[in-house]
Design a protein around this motif. Structure first.
Motif, PDB file in Angstrom:
ATOM      1  N   ALA A  68       0.193 -25.763 -66.557  1.00  0.00           N
ATOM      2  CA  ALA A  68       0.206 -26.705 -65.435  1.00  0.00           C
ATOM      3  C   ALA A  68      -1.138 -26.619 -64.720  1.00  0.00           C
ATOM      4  O   ALA A  68      -1.720 -25.541 -64.595  1.00  0.00           O
ATOM      5  N   ILE A  69      -1.617 -27.774 -64.254  1.00  0.00           N
ATOM      6  CA  ILE A  69      -2.920 -27.872 -63.590  1.00  0.00           C
ATOM      7  C   ILE A  69      -2.744 -28.723 -62.339  1.00  0.00           C
ATOM      8  O   ILE A  69      -2.306 -29.873 -62.418  1.00  0.00           O
ATOM      9  N   GLY A  70      -3.075 -28.167 -61.197  1.00  0.00           N
ATOM     10  CA  GLY A  70      -2.924 -28.901 -59.945  1.00  0.00           C
ATOM     11  C   GLY A  70      -4.086 -29.853 -59.703  1.00  0.00           C
ATOM     12  O   GLY A  70      -5.251 -29.514 -59.942  1.00  0.00           O
ATOM     13  N   VAL A  71      -3.781 -31.045 -59.238  1.00  0.00           N
ATOM     14  CA  VAL A  71      -4.802 -32.037 -58.896  1.00  0.00           C
ATOM     15  C   VAL A  71      -4.988 -32.012 -57.380  1.00  0.00           C
ATOM     16  O   VAL A  71      -4.028 -32.148 -56.629  1.00  0.00           O
ATOM     17  N   THR A  72      -6.229 -31.823 -56.935  1.00  0.00           N
ATOM     18  CA  THR A  72      -6.498 -31.700 -55.503  1.00  0.00           C
ATOM     19  C   THR A  72      -7.406 -32.827 -55.017  1.00  0.00           C
ATOM     20  O   THR A  72      -8.226 -33.357 -55.782  1.00  0.00           O
ATOM     21  N   LEU A  73      -7.272 -33.148 -53.742  1.00  0.00           N
ATOM     22  CA  LEU A  73      -8.108 -34.203 -53.151  1.00  0.00           C
ATOM     23  C   LEU A  73      -9.590 -33.855 -53.203  1.00  0.00           C
ATOM     24  O   LEU A  73     -10.415 -34.739 -53.495  1.00  0.00           O
ATOM     25  N   PRO A  74     -10.023 -32.595 -52.941  1.00  0.00           N
ATOM     26  CA  PRO A  74     -11.452 -32.302 -53.040  1.00  0.00           C
ATOM     27  C   PRO A  74     -12.038 -32.607 -54.423  1.00  0.00           C
ATOM     28  O   PRO A  74     -13.159 -33.123 -54.524  1.00  0.00           O
ATOM     29  N   VAL A  75     -11.308 -32.305 -55.493  1.00  0.00           N
ATOM     30  CA  VAL A  75     -11.809 -32.595 -56.834  1.00  0.00           C
ATOM     31  C   VAL A  75     -11.862 -34.106 -57.065  1.00  0.00           C
ATOM     32  O   VAL A  75     -12.823 -34.628 -57.627  1.00  0.00           O
ATOM     33  N   VAL A  76     -10.844 -34.810 -56.610  1.00  0.00           N
ATOM     34  CA  VAL A  76     -10.831 -36.275 -56.734  1.00  0.00           C
ATOM     35  C   VAL A  76     -12.028 -36.867 -55.996  1.00  0.00           C
ATOM     36  O   VAL A  76     -12.701 -37.786 -56.500  1.00  0.00           O
ATOM     37  N   ARG A  77     -12.326 -36.339 -54.815  1.00  0.00           N
ATOM     38  CA  ARG A  77     -13.465 -36.839 -54.043  1.00  0.00           C
ATOM     39  C   ARG A  77     -14.780 -36.548 -54.754  1.00  0.00           C
ATOM     40  O   ARG A  77     -15.715 -37.363 -54.716  1.00  0.00           O
ATOM     41  N   LYS A  78     -14.883 -35.391 -55.393  1.00  0.00           N
ATOM     42  CA  LYS A  78     -16.118 -35.070 -56.112  1.00  0.00           C
ATOM     43  C   LYS A  78     -16.374 -36.074 -57.225  1.00  0.00           C
ATOM     44  O   LYS A  78     -17.508 -36.508 -57.444  1.00  0.00           O
ATOM     45  N   VAL A  79     -15.327 -36.430 -57.940  1.00  0.00           N
ATOM     46  CA  VAL A  79     -15.482 -37.416 -59.008  1.00  0.00           C
ATOM     47  C   VAL A  79     -15.967 -38.739 -58.438  1.00  0.00           C
ATOM     48  O   VAL A  79     -16.772 -39.453 -59.054  1.00  0.00           O
ATOM     49  N   ARG A  80     -15.503 -39.077 -57.252  1.00  0.00           N
ATOM     50  CA  ARG A  80     -15.858 -40.343 -56.638  1.00  0.00           C
ATOM     51  C   ARG A  80     -17.256 -40.322 -56.025  1.00  0.00           C
ATOM     52  O   ARG A  80     -17.945 -41.336 -55.981  1.00  0.00           O
ATOM     53  N   GLU A  81     -17.711 -39.144 -55.580  1.00  0.00           N
ATOM     54  CA  GLU A  81     -18.919 -39.086 -54.754  1.00  0.00           C
ATOM     55  C   GLU A  81     -20.120 -38.421 -55.409  1.00  0.00           C
ATOM     56  O   GLU A  81     -21.263 -38.711 -55.061  1.00  0.00           O
ATOM     57  N   VAL A  82     -19.896 -37.477 -56.336  1.00  0.00           N
ATOM     58  CA  VAL A  82     -21.006 -36.710 -56.910  1.00  0.00           C
ATOM     59  C   VAL A  82     -21.522 -37.401 -58.169  1.00  0.00           C
ATOM     60  O   VAL A  82     -20.760 -37.651 -59.100  1.00  0.00           O
ATOM     61  N   ALA A  83     -22.826 -37.674 -58.205  1.00  0.00           N
ATOM     62  CA  ALA A  83     -23.390 -38.427 -59.330  1.00  0.00           C
ATOM     63  C   ALA A  83     -23.491 -37.579 -60.597  1.00  0.00           C
ATOM     64  O   ALA A  83     -23.223 -38.057 -61.696  1.00  0.00           O
ATOM     65  N   ALA A  84     -23.896 -36.320 -60.457  1.00  0.00           N
ATOM     66  CA  ALA A  84     -24.072 -35.473 -61.641  1.00  0.00           C
ATOM     67  C   ALA A  84     -22.721 -34.973 -62.141  1.00  0.00           C
ATOM     68  O   ALA A  84     -21.870 -34.579 -61.348  1.00  0.00           O
ATOM     69  N   PRO A  85     -22.503 -34.983 -63.451  1.00  0.00           N
ATOM     70  CA  PRO A  85     -21.242 -34.472 -63.994  1.00  0.00           C
ATOM     71  C   PRO A  85     -21.011 -33.011 -63.588  1.00  0.00           C
ATOM     72  O   PRO A  85     -21.938 -32.209 -63.545  1.00  0.00           O
TER      73      PRO A  85
END
Length: 307
Positions: free
Chosen positions: A36-53
């Motif tokens: 099981a892997i938890g999905v968190t808002l900070p990680v979701v925001r990073k995908v949306r906001e951070v340009a570098a992979p």
């Protein structure tokens, strides 16, 4: 192994499933087969906001299948959960021993990722806000993974009044079932009678009404990655205070306290005081859909990826 690759900023559409080499655990690290892997808002925001992979880390739970040198508290086959700082959206992930904890036999891997990290934050922000018996507590994002546990924790610690702030009236029944006495919407002109403690997991424009909701000498605990600006004058006229909280700082600088809170969480879980709520279990290959659920703020509790 399979893992989710993040290509560039722009949203869930940039998440791809790929094959990758299995990592090797370094000294002090555990290799786990994730369940099981938890999905968190900070990680979701990073995908949306951070340009570098970036590696998509976060909460993981599974079975120990490898160990680096120097690991003493775990054995092959142990069921564990913890925070992964590298690639967590994967069949196999690395955990630092210091960040891992055993999963009790009576708990599932899904319960573990819904409870431990979110529960530690809920416990920590209540501590930071000095929320004790008889206090009134308002929780923003009350239907989220952290918020849902914070509402329950505030009730268990003897709060005289628990107010749940949510984005939609459709979440009202959910948060009342958690123990909230009152429900307010972010869009409401007033959030009701002032409270002693506000636990804010949203940030941004919501900080202004959160401060206005404080009673004299009230405490606002900000733990969101959403940023925002607090009006110092609003604090001044209330004699109130604003406190920032970060769970990682506790884990790094106060490991004994971190461990004691973790043990307390499982005790509360066994006693039935804390009930982790899971909104959806989503296949790993559909990680983009899991991110969309979080971004839409439609989740009631935790969103979990299952390999």
């Amino acid at each position: 192994m399979r893992r989710i690759r993040y290509e560039a900023n722009g949203g869930p559409e940039v998440l791809f499933l790929e094959d990758a080499p299995e990592p090797e655990p370094a000294p002090g690290e555990l290799l786990i087969r994730t369940e099981a892997i938890g999905v968190t808002l900070p990680v979701v925001r990073k995908v949306r906001e951070v340009a570098a992979p970036i590696p998509l880390g976060g909460e993981v739970a599974g079975i120990v299948v490898g160990m680096g040198d120097g690991v003493e508290g775990f054995a092959l086959g142990d069921r564990v959960t913890g925070l992964c700082f590298s690639h967590g959206y994967a069949d196999v992930a690395i955990l630092y021993e210091a960040m891992a904890s055993h999963i009790p036999d009576d708990a599932s891997a899904v319960d573990a990722v819904a409870l431990v990290r979110s529960g530690l934050i809920a416990r920590g922000v209540l501590e930071a806000g000095v929320a004790g018996p008889g206090d009134s507590v308002l929780v923003t994002a009350a239907a989220s993974a952290v918020g849902s546990l914070a509402v329950q924790y505030a009730r268990a610690r003897g709060a005289a009044r628990v107010v749940a702030a949510v984005s939609s009236s459709q979440k009202a029944d959910f948060v009342r079932d958690l123990g909230a006495d009152e429900v307010v919407l972010y869009s409401d002109e007033s959030w009701g009678d002032p409270v002693d403690v506000v636990l804010d997991g949203v940030g941004g424009d919501l900080l202004a009404p959160a401060v206005r909701a404080l009673a004299p000498a009230g405490r606002l605990v900000a733990f969101s990655s959403g940023g925002g600006v607090i009006d110092a004058y609003e604090l001044l006229v209330r004699g109130a205070s604003a406190i920032g909280f970060q769970m990682a700082a506790i884990a790094r600088t106060k490991p004994k306290l971190y461990a004691s809170w973790r043990d307390e969480l499982w005790a509360e879980y066994r006693a039935g005081t804390l009930r982790p709520r899971v909104h959806a279990c989503v296949p790993l290959a559909e990680a983009a859909r899991a991110h969309e659920i979080i971004e839409s703020r439609s989740n009631l509790g935790k969103v979990v990826l299952v390999p």
